[in-house]
Each structure stands twice: as structure tokens, then as C-alpha cells.
Write a protein that holds these residues in place. Structure first.
Motif: not given
Length: 117
Positions: A40-52, A67-68, A86-91
Motif C-alpha cells: 500500500g505504500d508509494t515512493i512518489g514521482d522523483h528523478f535524479h540529475q546525475t544518478t543512475r 516517464n509516464g 521521472v519514476h515512482r514505485l507503488e506496492n
């Protein structure tokens, strides 16, 4: 290393155990961590400028949006998140979702579009 020897860091929608950091890896901005997202938890939309980020799913299944575009990822899936994605994860499952994450080039490089000015 033992996961149980590492104190978890609680964050909004998840917790992480940092297994190795840049100093231990002798590589600035690198990190290896285990991320746990409870049902039921979510890591909301986020991104990284230089991180892989390279993900290996260890347990469970999760809705991932990059990215949608949405996917379901599950145990044994592997993927690469590129800078700017831009990525998000939702269990949406019934058990904790557990992800092994390898990060490069990224100390303090997480940006949350909903809170960035």
C-alpha cells in the motif's frame, strides 16, 4: 555484510538499508542499498540529475512508472533508471516489496517535482 547490522533509514513511503556508501566503495556518489516498500505504500514521482540506479527485485511485485509509462516489476526483474527519468514505485501487493539498488554519481541528487521550486 549483514542486512540486520545496518540501521534502516525511514523515508516517506519506504525504508532503506545502506549496505555500502561511496567511501566504502571508494567511488564518490556510489551506493548499494536495500529498499523496502510495505504493501500500500508509494515512493512518489522523483528523478535524479546525475544518478543512475540499477534495480534488482528481490521480493514481491510493484507498479513502476517511468516517464509516464507503467510496468509491473517482480522478483528477478532488473532495470536501469537513467538520469532525468521521472519514476515512482507503488506496492500494490500483499507482501513487502524489496529492491536491491546500485547507485552511481549521486550524493543528494533526488528531486521531487511536486516539492521542487
Amino acid at each position: 555484510l549483514r542486512l540486520s547490522d545496518r540501521e534502516p533509514v525511514e523515508a516517506e513511503g519506504y525504508r532503506k538499508h545502506i549496505l555500502l556508501d561511496g567511501e566504502e566503495l571508494q567511488s564518490d556518489g556510489a551506493r548499494v542499498q536495500v529498499v523496502v516498500i510495505e504493501p500500500g505504500d508509494t515512493i512518489g514521482d522523483h528523478f535524479h540529475q546525475t544518478t543512475r540506479e540499477f534495480y534488482i527485485v528481490l521480493q514481491g511485485r510493484c507498479a513502476l512508472t517511468v516517464n509516464g509509462e507503467s510496468f509491473v516489476i517482480r522478483r528477478d526483474d532488473m532495470l536501469l533508471i537513467e538520469p532525468g527519468d521521472v519514476h515512482r514505485l507503488e506496492n500494490q501487493g500483499a507482501i513487502p516489496f524489496v529492491l536491491l539498488v546500485f547507485k552511481t554519481n549521486g550524493d543528494e541528487d533526488t528531486h521531487w517535482p511536486s516539492s521542487d521550486n
